[in-house]
Design a protein around this motif. Structure first.
Motif, PDB file in Angstrom:
ATOM      1  N   ASN A  53       0.870  -1.092   0.166  1.00  0.00           N
ATOM      2  CA  ASN A  53       0.164   0.014   0.029  1.00  0.00           C
ATOM      3  C   ASN A  53       0.722   1.126   0.114  1.00  0.00           C
ATOM      4  O   ASN A  53       0.536   2.441  -0.812  1.00  0.00           O
ATOM      5  CB  ASN A  53      -0.822   0.110   1.278  1.00  0.00           C
ATOM      6  CG  ASN A  53      -2.144  -1.155   1.079  1.00  0.00           C
ATOM      7  OD1 ASN A  53      -2.233  -1.428   0.116  1.00  0.00           O
ATOM      8  ND2 ASN A  53      -2.699  -1.455   2.157  1.00  0.00           N
ATOM      9  N   LEU A  54       1.982   1.072   0.809  1.00  0.00           N
ATOM     10  CA  LEU A  54       2.722   2.192   0.781  1.00  0.00           C
ATOM     11  C   LEU A  54       3.384   2.566  -0.672  1.00  0.00           C
ATOM     12  O   LEU A  54       3.397   3.723  -1.097  1.00  0.00           O
ATOM     13  CB  LEU A  54       3.889   2.111   1.871  1.00  0.00           C
ATOM     14  CG  LEU A  54       5.007   3.309   1.768  1.00  0.00           C
ATOM     15  CD1 LEU A  54       4.373   4.482   2.025  1.00  0.00           C
ATOM     16  CD2 LEU A  54       6.131   2.827   2.957  1.00  0.00           C
ATOM     17  N   GLN A  57       0.592   3.550  -3.200  1.00  0.00           N
ATOM     18  CA  GLN A  57      -0.046   4.922  -2.367  1.00  0.00           C
ATOM     19  C   GLN A  57      -1.593   4.646  -2.429  1.00  0.00           C
ATOM     20  O   GLN A  57      -2.283   5.505  -2.718  1.00  0.00           O
ATOM     21  CB  GLN A  57       0.211   5.875  -3.352  1.00  0.00           C
ATOM     22  CG  GLN A  57       1.767   6.543  -3.369  1.00  0.00           C
ATOM     23  CD  GLN A  57       2.083   7.076  -2.099  1.00  0.00           C
ATOM     24  OE1 GLN A  57       2.177   6.590  -1.140  1.00  0.00           O
ATOM     25  NE2 GLN A  57       2.317   8.484  -2.227  1.00  0.00           N
ATOM     26  N   PHE A 107     -12.854   9.428  12.432  1.00  0.00           N
ATOM     27  CA  PHE A 107     -12.770   8.621  11.085  1.00  0.00           C
ATOM     28  C   PHE A 107     -12.268   9.263   9.769  1.00  0.00           C
ATOM     29  O   PHE A 107     -11.548   8.856   8.998  1.00  0.00           O
ATOM     30  CB  PHE A 107     -14.041   8.198  10.965  1.00  0.00           C
ATOM     31  CG  PHE A 107     -14.223   7.031  11.947  1.00  0.00           C
ATOM     32  CD1 PHE A 107     -13.723   5.686  12.203  1.00  0.00           C
ATOM     33  CD2 PHE A 107     -15.438   7.282  13.068  1.00  0.00           C
ATOM     34  CE1 PHE A 107     -13.829   4.821  13.120  1.00  0.00           C
ATOM     35  CE2 PHE A 107     -15.680   6.097  14.045  1.00  0.00           C
ATOM     36  CZ  PHE A 107     -14.732   4.921  14.050  1.00  0.00           C
ATOM     37  N   GLU A 109     -10.226  11.321   9.492  1.00  0.00           N
ATOM     38  CA  GLU A 109      -8.916  11.663   9.373  1.00  0.00           C
ATOM     39  C   GLU A 109      -8.285  10.524   8.541  1.00  0.00           C
ATOM     40  O   GLU A 109      -7.214  10.642   8.144  1.00  0.00           O
ATOM     41  CB  GLU A 109      -8.387  11.581  11.001  1.00  0.00           C
ATOM     42  CG  GLU A 109      -8.598  12.455  11.805  1.00  0.00           C
ATOM     43  CD  GLU A 109      -7.054  13.390  11.700  1.00  0.00           C
ATOM     44  OE1 GLU A 109      -6.138  12.953  12.034  1.00  0.00           O
ATOM     45  OE2 GLU A 109      -7.327  14.728  11.531  1.00  0.00           O
ATOM     46  N   LEU A 110      -8.858   9.304   8.703  1.00  0.00           N
ATOM     47  CA  LEU A 110      -8.048   8.213   7.907  1.00  0.00           C
ATOM     48  C   LEU A 110      -8.044   8.557   6.450  1.00  0.00           C
ATOM     49  O   LEU A 110      -7.191   7.999   5.820  1.00  0.00           O
ATOM     50  CB  LEU A 110      -9.349   7.005   7.857  1.00  0.00           C
ATOM     51  CG  LEU A 110      -9.354   6.231   9.442  1.00  0.00           C
ATOM     52  CD1 LEU A 110     -10.390   5.287   9.575  1.00  0.00           C
ATOM     53  CD2 LEU A 110      -8.012   6.137  10.263  1.00  0.00           C
ATOM     54  N   ASP A 112      -7.337  11.432   5.130  1.00  0.00           N
ATOM     55  CA  ASP A 112      -6.035  12.242   5.061  1.00  0.00           C
ATOM     56  C   ASP A 112      -4.974  11.580   5.524  1.00  0.00           C
ATOM     57  O   ASP A 112      -3.919  12.180   4.843  1.00  0.00           O
ATOM     58  CB  ASP A 112      -6.433  13.488   5.808  1.00  0.00           C
ATOM     59  CG  ASP A 112      -7.338  14.532   5.276  1.00  0.00           C
ATOM     60  OD1 ASP A 112      -7.490  14.755   4.022  1.00  0.00           O
ATOM     61  OD2 ASP A 112      -7.857  15.495   6.044  1.00  0.00           O
ATOM     62  N   SER A 113      -4.864  10.599   5.969  1.00  0.00           N
ATOM     63  CA  SER A 113      -3.792   9.854   6.542  1.00  0.00           C
ATOM     64  C   SER A 113      -3.411   8.852   5.635  1.00  0.00           C
ATOM     65  O   SER A 113      -2.612   7.748   6.170  1.00  0.00           O
ATOM     66  CB  SER A 113      -3.658   9.500   8.047  1.00  0.00           C
ATOM     67  OG  SER A 113      -4.650   8.777   8.318  1.00  0.00           O
ATOM     68  N   ASN A 114      -4.181   8.698   4.641  1.00  0.00           N
ATOM     69  CA  ASN A 114      -3.982   7.515   3.751  1.00  0.00           C
ATOM     70  C   ASN A 114      -4.304   6.299   4.251  1.00  0.00           C
ATOM     71  O   ASN A 114      -3.819   5.131   3.466  1.00  0.00           O
ATOM     72  CB  ASN A 114      -2.462   7.389   3.252  1.00  0.00           C
ATOM     73  CG  ASN A 114      -1.852   8.575   2.350  1.00  0.00           C
ATOM     74  OD1 ASN A 114      -2.438   9.760   2.441  1.00  0.00           O
ATOM     75  ND2 ASN A 114      -1.448   8.109   1.286  1.00  0.00           N
ATOM     76  N   GLN A 115      -5.065   6.137   5.034  1.00  0.00           N
ATOM     77  CA  GLN A 115      -5.688   4.912   5.459  1.00  0.00           C
ATOM     78  C   GLN A 115      -6.814   4.429   4.721  1.00  0.00           C
ATOM     79  O   GLN A 115      -7.562   3.319   4.994  1.00  0.00           O
ATOM     80  CB  GLN A 115      -5.908   4.912   7.029  1.00  0.00           C
ATOM     81  CG  GLN A 115      -4.386   5.111   7.551  1.00  0.00           C
ATOM     82  CD  GLN A 115      -4.452   4.531   9.164  1.00  0.00           C
ATOM     83  OE1 GLN A 115      -3.521   3.500   9.195  1.00  0.00           O
ATOM     84  NE2 GLN A 115      -4.980   4.979   9.958  1.00  0.00           N
TER      85      GLN A 115
END
Lengths: 325, 325
Positions: A53-54, A57, A107, A109-110, A112-115
Motif C-alpha cells: 500500500n505504501l 499509494q 474517522f 482523518e483516515l 487524510d492519513s492515507n488509510q
DNA sequence: CTGAAAGCGCTTACAG
DNA sequence: CTGAAAGCGCTTACAG
C-alpha cells in the motif's frame, strides 16, 4: 514471517520477478512462475500489504460512515457494502458516528492519513457543509440520503413515491385519517416522505393526512402517539418512519386497548427484521437495504477509478408489503 | 498531500526532528517544537500512517470476528469494542463471518499479511481447531464463549448461574414446568446454560425443567414451540436463548390464544433492544454487552503488549430483569 | 538537542 | 523474459 526477499533467495530469482508472480504479471515465463510459486508455498510467504500500500499509494480500504451500528437497518446496508467491497478486494473501515462530530472527525482523518481511499456516508451521517469539504479532496458517495444540489453520487429509494403508496394503501384499506410520524431531523428522506403523503392527500379526496414530528427516544414517542391518538380519535392509519417506531406504535395502541391492524392500521418504513418479530407483524415499506449498500460501493468505485467520473443518482425500487397491521 | 520531507524543508529542520515532534518525543527543544508545529499547520501536514506502520511493523488495527452483524446483540458488543479500541488509538477491522468459513479465512489473512495485530472472536465465530492455530501465531481473545482448556484469554458472563437464576425466578413466580430452548450448536454458553437450568431443577423440587434444542430460522422455531406446548400443556415457563427467540415465543403463545406473562412466562437471554420493543416487553437476562466488548479489547491489549502475558478469564455480572412476561 | 543514513517490504520504470 | 536500483514516507540507532 518470510518476506519477498526470502522467497527470491529460496528460488534463485530476483525480488522483481517474485513480485511479478504475486501480481499475476503474464510476462513471466510459466516455468519461472512455477518455481516461484513453489518457493512461496514452501516458505508460507504472505505479501505484506502495508508495504504494498505504501508503495502503490493506495490503502485498499474504504471508509463507511454510519450513524450507529445498533440498528438492524444499518446492519443490513452494511452487509451489502461488505459484499460489494469483497468483490473488489478492498476492506471496509466502519465508522460509527453515534451522533458525535468528534467521532466523525476521527474517522475522516483516515482519508487524510492515507488509510482509506474513499468514503460512503450512510443516511444522515454527515452535514452538508462537511461533505462539501470532504468530497473536494476524496471520492465520496451518499447512501439513503442526498443533498441537492451537490456534486456527489448517491443511491436511494424514491421516498416520496414510497410514502405516497403507503398512504394510498391505507386509504384503499378504508382509512380516512392518516398520521405520518416523520423523523426528528429534516433529512432528505424525511422531507420526501412528507411530500409523498401530502400528494396522496391531494389525489384521493377520501383521506386526510397530518404530518407529525417524531421523538428521539422510544418512551417519548410512545407518549406522543398516545396523546395524538387521544386528541384525534378519528385517526385510523399510522405511517411510521422506521420499524422500531412501528413497534412503538403497536405498543401505544395496545395500551389504549386498540387493536393494531383493525382499529388503527400501521405501515412502517424499512422492512428490517424488527418488522417480522412484532406481534402482530408490521406491514411495511420494504427498502432494498442490501442492494443500497451494494450499489453504494459500486458508485464509489467509479468515483475512485476516474478523477472526474460523472455524478450518478441511483434510485432503487421499494415494495409495500402488507402483513398484519 | 505534503510529506514529512516538505515539513522539514519548510521549517529548516531534518525529517528526524519533525518525526520526533510528531511522536511527542520530549527530547526536542521547546522552541524547535514550536517551529515544527507551525510548519505542520501551515502545510496541513498529516502523517502517512501506512508508512509509519510499515516502519514500526505494526498495523495499529485489530480484527474483530463476529458471526453476523445483523443482530443487535453483536452490535452492542461492537460498540464496546469500538470504545476500547478508540482509547488505544487503534482501528477495528470488523469481519462478519456469516457462517461461511471462506469469509473467515479471508479475514484471518489480514493477520498474516500484517494488516492486523491481533484478533477478538465474538461468540462462536471460530472453531476450536482453527483458534488453536491462530492463537499460536497472533494475540487472540474470545468474547462470550470459550474453549476449555485452551490458552486463550476470554471474557464472558457466568452463563450457568444466569440460567440457574432465570429458572429460579420462574419457579418463584409459580412456574412448575419450564422448557429451556437452547441454541442450535453446542457452544460453551449453550452448554453452561443447560447445566444452570438443570441445577435449578435439582435444587427446587417444585419445578421440572426440560431442555429443547432450538431451530435456526424463526418460522421453524415458532412451530416447534407450538408443538411442544401443545404436547405438554403443563409447561408454564419458557427460557429462550435470545431476545429474538423470545419474540418468537410471544408470537407462538398469542397464536395459541395464550397470554405471555400470565399463562406462560418467558425469560429471554441478552436484554438487547429487541426485548424492549415487543408487546409485552420481554423479561430477560441482561448481559453487559458493551462491557463484554470493552473488556475484550482490554484483554487483547495485554496479550499484545507482552509476548507471554498470562491467560485471563474474566467473568462479568449479569442481571435478571423482570418486565412483562 | 539535532541530523545523516539505513531500512521497513514492497513495485516498477529502465536496461539488457 | 529477468534483474538492479530507486523510491513510497516514515522511525530510530548512532554520531556529534
Amino acid at each position: 514471517m518470510s518476506t519477498i526477499k526470502d522467497v527470491a533467495k529460496y528460488c534463485g530469482y530476483s525480488v522483481a520477478t517474485v513480485s511479478r508472480v504475486i501480481n499475476d504479471d503474464p510476462i513471466v515465463k510459466a516455468e519461472t512462475r512455477e518455481k516461484v510459486l513453489l518457493a512461496i508455498r514452501a516458505l508460507k510467504y504472505r505479501p505484506n500489504l502495508v508495504a504494498k500500500n505504501l508503495r502503490t499509494q493506495k490503502s485498499n480500504s474504504i471508509l463507511v460512515m454510519i450513524p450507529t451500528i445498533a440498528n438492524p437497518y444499518y446492519a443490513e446496508v452494511l452487509r451489502g457494502i461488505e459484499q460489494g467491497v469483497k468483490e473488489t478486494e478492498m476492506n471496509p473501515i466502519i465508522g460509527t458516528v453515534e451522533f458525535d462530530p468528534k467521532h466523525m472527525d476521527h474517522f475522516l482523518e483516515l482519508l487524510d492519513s492515507n488509510q482509506a481511499d474513499g468514503v460512503i456516508f450512510i443516511s444522515s451521517s454527515i452535514t452538508s457543509d462537511r461533505l462539501t469539504e470532504v468530497a473536494k479532496k476524496h471520492p465520496a458517495v451518499m447512501c439513503n440520503e442526498y443533498f441537492d444540489p451537490m456534486p456527489v453520487s448517491y443511491v436511494s429509494i424514491n421516498n416520496e413515491d414510497a410514502a405516497y403508496e403507503a398512504a394510498c394503501e391505507l386509504a384503499n384499506a378504508g382509512c380516512k385519517q392518516i398520521a405520518y410520524f416523520s423523523g426528528v431531523r429534516d433529512s432528505s428522506s424525511s422531507l420526501d416522505r412528507s411530500r409523498g403523503v401530502k400528494r396522496a392527500e391531494e389525489e384521493c379526496e377520501s383521506v386526510a393526512v397530518s404530518i407529525i414530528r417524531g421523538e428521539d427516544d422510544l418512551h417519548s414517542l410512545k407518549n406522543k402517539i398516545r396523546r395524538i391518538l387521544e386528541e384525534n380519535p378519528e385517526i385510523d392509519g399510522l405511517i411510521m418512519n422506521s420499524d422500531v417506531n412501528g413497534s412503538v406504535a403497536i405498543r401505544a395502541l395496545v395500551e389504549m386497548d386498540l387493536v393494531p391492524g383493525k382499529d388503527v392500521r400501521i405501515i412502517s418504513f424499512d422492512g428490517t427484521i424488527i418488522s417480522e418479530i412484532t406481534t402482530p407483524m408490521l406491514s411495511c415499506v420494504k427498502q432494498p437495504l442490501f442492494d443500497l449498500g451494494y450499489k453504494a460501493v459500486w458508485l464509489l468505485e467509479k468515483q475512485m477509478k476516474e478523477e472526474n467520473a460523472p455524478i450518478e443518482r441511483l434510485i432503487l425500487s421499494h415494495e409495500v408489503t402488507i402483513r398484519e397491521t
